[in-house]
Design a protein around this motif. Structure first.
Motif, PDB file in Angstrom:
ATOM      1  N   GLU A 453       1.748  -9.832   2.772  1.00  0.00           N
ATOM      2  CA  GLU A 453       0.359  -9.371   2.604  1.00  0.00           C
ATOM      3  C   GLU A 453      -0.182  -8.828   3.926  1.00  0.00           C
ATOM      4  O   GLU A 453      -0.829  -7.786   3.969  1.00  0.00           O
ATOM      5  N   GLU A 454       0.105  -9.574   5.000  1.00  0.00           N
ATOM      6  CA  GLU A 454      -0.388  -9.146   6.315  1.00  0.00           C
ATOM      7  C   GLU A 454       0.227  -7.791   6.697  1.00  0.00           C
ATOM      8  O   GLU A 454      -0.462  -6.912   7.211  1.00  0.00           O
ATOM      9  N   ILE A 455       1.524  -7.654   6.395  1.00  0.00           N
ATOM     10  CA  ILE A 455       2.215  -6.408   6.736  1.00  0.00           C
ATOM     11  C   ILE A 455       1.589  -5.238   5.978  1.00  0.00           C
ATOM     12  O   ILE A 455       1.304  -4.180   6.548  1.00  0.00           O
ATOM     13  N   GLU A 456       1.346  -5.474   4.705  1.00  0.00           N
ATOM     14  CA  GLU A 456       0.771  -4.416   3.875  1.00  0.00           C
ATOM     15  C   GLU A 456      -0.655  -4.075   4.344  1.00  0.00           C
ATOM     16  O   GLU A 456      -1.020  -2.897   4.410  1.00  0.00           O
ATOM     17  N   ALA A 457      -1.406  -5.110   4.688  1.00  0.00           N
ATOM     18  CA  ALA A 457      -2.774  -4.866   5.148  1.00  0.00           C
ATOM     19  C   ALA A 457      -2.759  -4.015   6.411  1.00  0.00           C
ATOM     20  O   ALA A 457      -3.562  -3.081   6.551  1.00  0.00           O
ATOM     21  N   ALA A 458      -1.831  -4.347   7.317  1.00  0.00           N
ATOM     22  CA  ALA A 458      -1.739  -3.579   8.565  1.00  0.00           C
ATOM     23  C   ALA A 458      -1.366  -2.132   8.267  1.00  0.00           C
ATOM     24  O   ALA A 458      -1.923  -1.198   8.846  1.00  0.00           O
ATOM     25  N   ALA A 459      -0.428  -1.948   7.325  1.00  0.00           N
ATOM     26  CA  ALA A 459       0.003  -0.596   6.981  1.00  0.00           C
ATOM     27  C   ALA A 459      -1.150   0.190   6.366  1.00  0.00           C
ATOM     28  O   ALA A 459      -1.338   1.375   6.650  1.00  0.00           O
ATOM     29  N   LYS A 460      -1.938  -0.487   5.560  1.00  0.00           N
ATOM     30  CA  LYS A 460      -3.091   0.192   4.944  1.00  0.00           C
ATOM     31  C   LYS A 460      -4.079   0.616   6.023  1.00  0.00           C
ATOM     32  O   LYS A 460      -4.583   1.740   6.016  1.00  0.00           O
ATOM     33  N   ALA A 461      -4.368  -0.316   6.931  1.00  0.00           N
ATOM     34  CA  ALA A 461      -5.329  -0.017   7.991  1.00  0.00           C
ATOM     35  C   ALA A 461      -4.846   1.140   8.861  1.00  0.00           C
ATOM     36  O   ALA A 461      -5.645   1.879   9.419  1.00  0.00           O
ATOM     37  N   ALA A 462      -3.521   1.291   8.961  1.00  0.00           N
ATOM     38  CA  ALA A 462      -2.976   2.361   9.789  1.00  0.00           C
ATOM     39  C   ALA A 462      -2.741   3.637   8.969  1.00  0.00           C
ATOM     40  O   ALA A 462      -2.092   4.567   9.450  1.00  0.00           O
ATOM     41  N   TYR A 463      -3.228   3.659   7.758  1.00  0.00           N
ATOM     42  CA  TYR A 463      -3.065   4.810   6.850  1.00  0.00           C
ATOM     43  C   TYR A 463      -1.581   5.151   6.651  1.00  0.00           C
ATOM     44  O   TYR A 463      -1.207   6.317   6.622  1.00  0.00           O
ATOM     45  N   ALA A 464      -0.783   4.096   6.554  1.00  0.00           N
ATOM     46  CA  ALA A 464       0.660   4.325   6.400  1.00  0.00           C
ATOM     47  C   ALA A 464       1.142   3.865   5.027  1.00  0.00           C
ATOM     48  O   ALA A 464       2.221   4.244   4.583  1.00  0.00           O
ATOM     49  N   HIS A 465       0.324   3.050   4.352  1.00  0.00           N
ATOM     50  CA  HIS A 465       0.763   2.431   3.093  1.00  0.00           C
ATOM     51  C   HIS A 465       1.185   3.481   2.056  1.00  0.00           C
ATOM     52  O   HIS A 465       2.243   3.336   1.436  1.00  0.00           O
ATOM     53  N   ASP A 466       0.386   4.519   1.912  1.00  0.00           N
ATOM     54  CA  ASP A 466       0.662   5.495   0.841  1.00  0.00           C
ATOM     55  C   ASP A 466       2.009   6.180   1.018  1.00  0.00           C
ATOM     56  O   ASP A 466       2.787   6.271   0.085  1.00  0.00           O
ATOM     57  N   PHE A 467       2.274   6.657   2.231  1.00  0.00           N
ATOM     58  CA  PHE A 467       3.558   7.353   2.376  1.00  0.00           C
ATOM     59  C   PHE A 467       4.730   6.370   2.326  1.00  0.00           C
ATOM     60  O   PHE A 467       5.820   6.712   1.892  1.00  0.00           O
ATOM     61  N   ILE A 468       4.486   5.126   2.759  1.00  0.00           N
ATOM     62  CA  ILE A 468       5.567   4.123   2.689  1.00  0.00           C
ATOM     63  C   ILE A 468       5.948   3.897   1.224  1.00  0.00           C
ATOM     64  O   ILE A 468       7.128   3.834   0.873  1.00  0.00           O
ATOM     65  N   MET A 469       4.901   3.828   0.352  1.00  0.00           N
ATOM     66  CA  MET A 469       5.163   3.584  -1.072  1.00  0.00           C
ATOM     67  C   MET A 469       5.937   4.758  -1.695  1.00  0.00           C
ATOM     68  O   MET A 469       6.622   4.591  -2.693  1.00  0.00           O
TER      69      MET A 469
END
Ligand SMILES: Nc1ncnc2c1ncn2[C@@H]1O[C@H](COP(=O)(O)OP(=O)(O)OP(=O)(O)O)[C@@H](O)[C@H]1O
Ligand SMILES: [Mg+2]
Length: 585
Positions: A453-469
């Protein structure tokens, strides 16, 4: 090895390589003693077998003891089974010992290299470091797993056998001994010839591995220039030279080897001829002659072995020298014994009268004074080579200044433990950002025990979650050695996510000039903004928007601060900064 000013060789207290190797050996004395013991038993069995033959020839045959023959066969068979058993045990134990030793050396070396300062890595080719860790360690390992341990036993068994042979028939024994000086002479002669060939071989081997290392790690550059053919030709030539050296060495060895073989057998021939003579005269029994011949055979083996060993010892000592030279290097950046473990930090970063140069007699940063208050964002601006990255490196204590101090809150960086210092600093630079592994591992590098969860939250905050998915395996996608499958901007956002997860008080952003694709430009801007929020930051960015929002802009020229102020102040002043921005816009 490059001798740097501060990652210096501690020559005063250095022990010889032999001493140090011995110390590593001593660390694993139990397997060594066990190996020696099994080797002794093995040698003893080897000594006994000819005695059984002698008994059969001299006692059983003349007495026509038919009924004892099956027993003899079983007896000898048992001997050979035991012999085989102890041989395997001896080989295993010696290798076990050798592997233990080289494992210690390899981990110590890796450990030491990990703790050396950045300067060391700038000055040493990766190919060389790889060769210390792999080739040299292996060369030393070969020495330990070779017949070195047997040499001790060989010498002992030669002495025992010689005494035994002298008492049995001194004339024959002397015939054996007289061939030795000749063997030693030929061996020394061949050793010199071979040494030249082997040295040449080592140089060529190193060259091959250096070319491989260099070209594979810079494959992008090679391809971008379309220089594959050039590199292939260069490698082909180098590989050909290596082959030639190999063949030269093999040719020399193939000449020497039969000569030594003949010499080795010379004593057998002499013993056979003169021994038979003595048997005919009735001075020696046939059994004794057979035993004698078998012992001569045993005795010549160590000579052959020793010949091979010379080469192994030479290679191992060259390797050991290089390994211990690295192990003797003192890290440039050292922790004090009573270094402070900084727990809570307010976030003030202060440069006080800094003078710094990478090499002696060189100054890159001139009298730098900068007081950055907690939460303040400071942008460093200046032309290429002005010293921006250098200041960032000083702030993270990758180097120590020659004069002046860098302070966190009120602590000199040199008084703080390196681990705690780095815990409070997050660094994002464009080079070598990512490690081989999954996206998740790469983000979690900022906090090794982070939850998903923490990893995902950090990725979201860094605007990285979408491209990672959108990656084939999402967070579990493997990213290559340098994240080759990601764009520059995507790599940077993962690096920012990592820093966000770490949540340090200080942030250093050192962006390369490389252009980013416009798609991710906006994302990066937002992601950088999130990272800088409420943190003391040192920003080296090329994006005007990032610089514009800084609380203070420091303009550098040739390592000197030439202007400071906010964006508006500096534009109004119409100095260096104003001219920079007009050029860039
Ligand atoms: N490891 C090093 N060893 C020796 N000199 C170095 C080293 N790194 C940088 N330098 C030198 O120090 C000077 C300042 O380099 P620095 O990397 O700080 O420049 P910069 O302002 O970050 O430039 P850029 O905008 O191109 O990144 C340069 O002259 C450079 O050649
Ligand atoms: Mg730089």
């Amino acid at each position: 090895m490059n001798n740097r000013q501060t990652d210096s060789l501690n020559l005063v207290e250095r022990k010889t390589s032999y001493q140090q190797l011995f110390e590593y050996g001593i660390r694993h004395k139990t397997p060594f003693m066990m190996a020696i013991m099994s080797a002794f038993i093995f040698a003893f069995l080897k000594f006994l077998i000819p005695q059984v033959s002698r008994y059969a020839i001299d006692v059983l045959i003349p007495q026509k003891q038919f009924q004892l023959l099956p027993l003899l066969a079983v007896g000898i068979l048992c001997f050979y089974v035991l012999f085989g058993l102890f041989n395997s045990l001896r080989v295993y134990l010696i290798n076990f010992f050798a592997q233990k030793v080289i494992n210690s050396i390899r981990t110590d070396l890796y450990n030491h290299i990990q703790n050396l300062s950045t300067g060391f890595f700038v000055h040493n080719r990766t190919g060389n470091l790889m060769s210390y860790l792999v080739r040299d360690v292996d060369a030393v390992g070969n020495l330990f797993s070779s017949h070195l341990a047997e040499l001790v036993i060989d010498i002992a068994s030669i002495l025992v056998l010689i005494v035994y042979m002298l008492t049995m028939d001194w004339q024959l024994a002397i015939l054996v001994i007289v061939t030795w000086p000749l063997i030693v002479y030929i061996m020394r002669l061949s050793k010199n010839k071979l040494e030249v060939a082997y040295r040449e071989l080592e140089t060529q081997a190193a060259e091959v591995s250096n070319i491989l290392q260099d070209t594979i790690s810079t494959i992008q550059a090679i391809k971008s220039f379309g220089n594959e053919k050039y590199e292939i030709d260069r490698f082909a030539e180098c590989s050909h030279n290596y082959m030639d050296s190999n063949l030269r060495a093999i040719r020399r060895w193939s000449l020497v080897s039969p000569i030594l073989n003949i010499l080795n057998n010379l004593s057998s021939i002499l013993v056979l001829v003169f021994g038979s003579w003595e048997v005919m005269l009735g001075r020696l029994t046939i059994g004794e002659l057979t035993t004698f011949l078998m012992y001569v055979n045993i005795i010549t083996k160590p000579f052959e072995r020793f010949n091979g060993l010379i080469d192994i010892i030479q290679k191992a000592m060259v390797g050991a020298e290089r390994i211990f030279e690295v192990l003797a290097l003192e890290p440039e950046i050292k922790e004090k014994e009573d270094a402070i473990n900084l727990k809570l930090v307010r976030g003030r970063l202060k440069f006080e009268g800094i003078e710094f140069g990478y090499e002696a007699n060189q100054t890159i940063i001139h009298s730098l004074n900068l007081d950055i208050q907690p939460g303040m964002k400071v942008a460093l601006v200046g032309s290429s080579g002005a010293g921006k990255s250098t200041i960032a490196k000083l702030a993270a204590r990758f180097y120590d200044p020659q004069k002046g101090r860098v302070l966190i809150d009120d602590y000199d960086l040199r008084d703080i433990s390196l681990k705690s210092l780095r815990e409070h600093i997050g660094i994002v630079s464009q080079e070598n950002l990512l490690l081989y592994g999954t996206v998740r591992d790469n983000i979690a590098y900022g906090k090794l025990d982070a939850s998903d969860e923490e990893i995902e939250a950090a990725a979201k905050a860094a605007y990285a979650h979408d491209f990672i998915m959108e990656l084939p395996n999402g967070y579990n996608s493997i990213i290559g050695e340098r994240g080759v499958k990601l764009s520059g901007g995507q790599k940077q956002r993962i690096a920012i996510a990592r820093v966000l997860l770490k949540n340090p008080e200080f942030v250093i952003l050192d962006e390369a000039t490389s252009a980013l694709d416009t798609e991710s430009e906006r994302m990066i801007q937002q992601s950088v903004a999130t990272m800088l929020e409420k943190r003391t930051s040192l920003i080296i960015a090329h994006r005007l928007s990032t610089i514009q929002n800084a609380d203070l802009i420091v303009v550098l020229e040739k390592g000197k601060v030439v202007e400071t102020g906010t964006h508006n102040d500096l534009i109004l002043a119409g100095g260096r900064y104003a001219s920079f921005t007009t050029v860039e816009c």
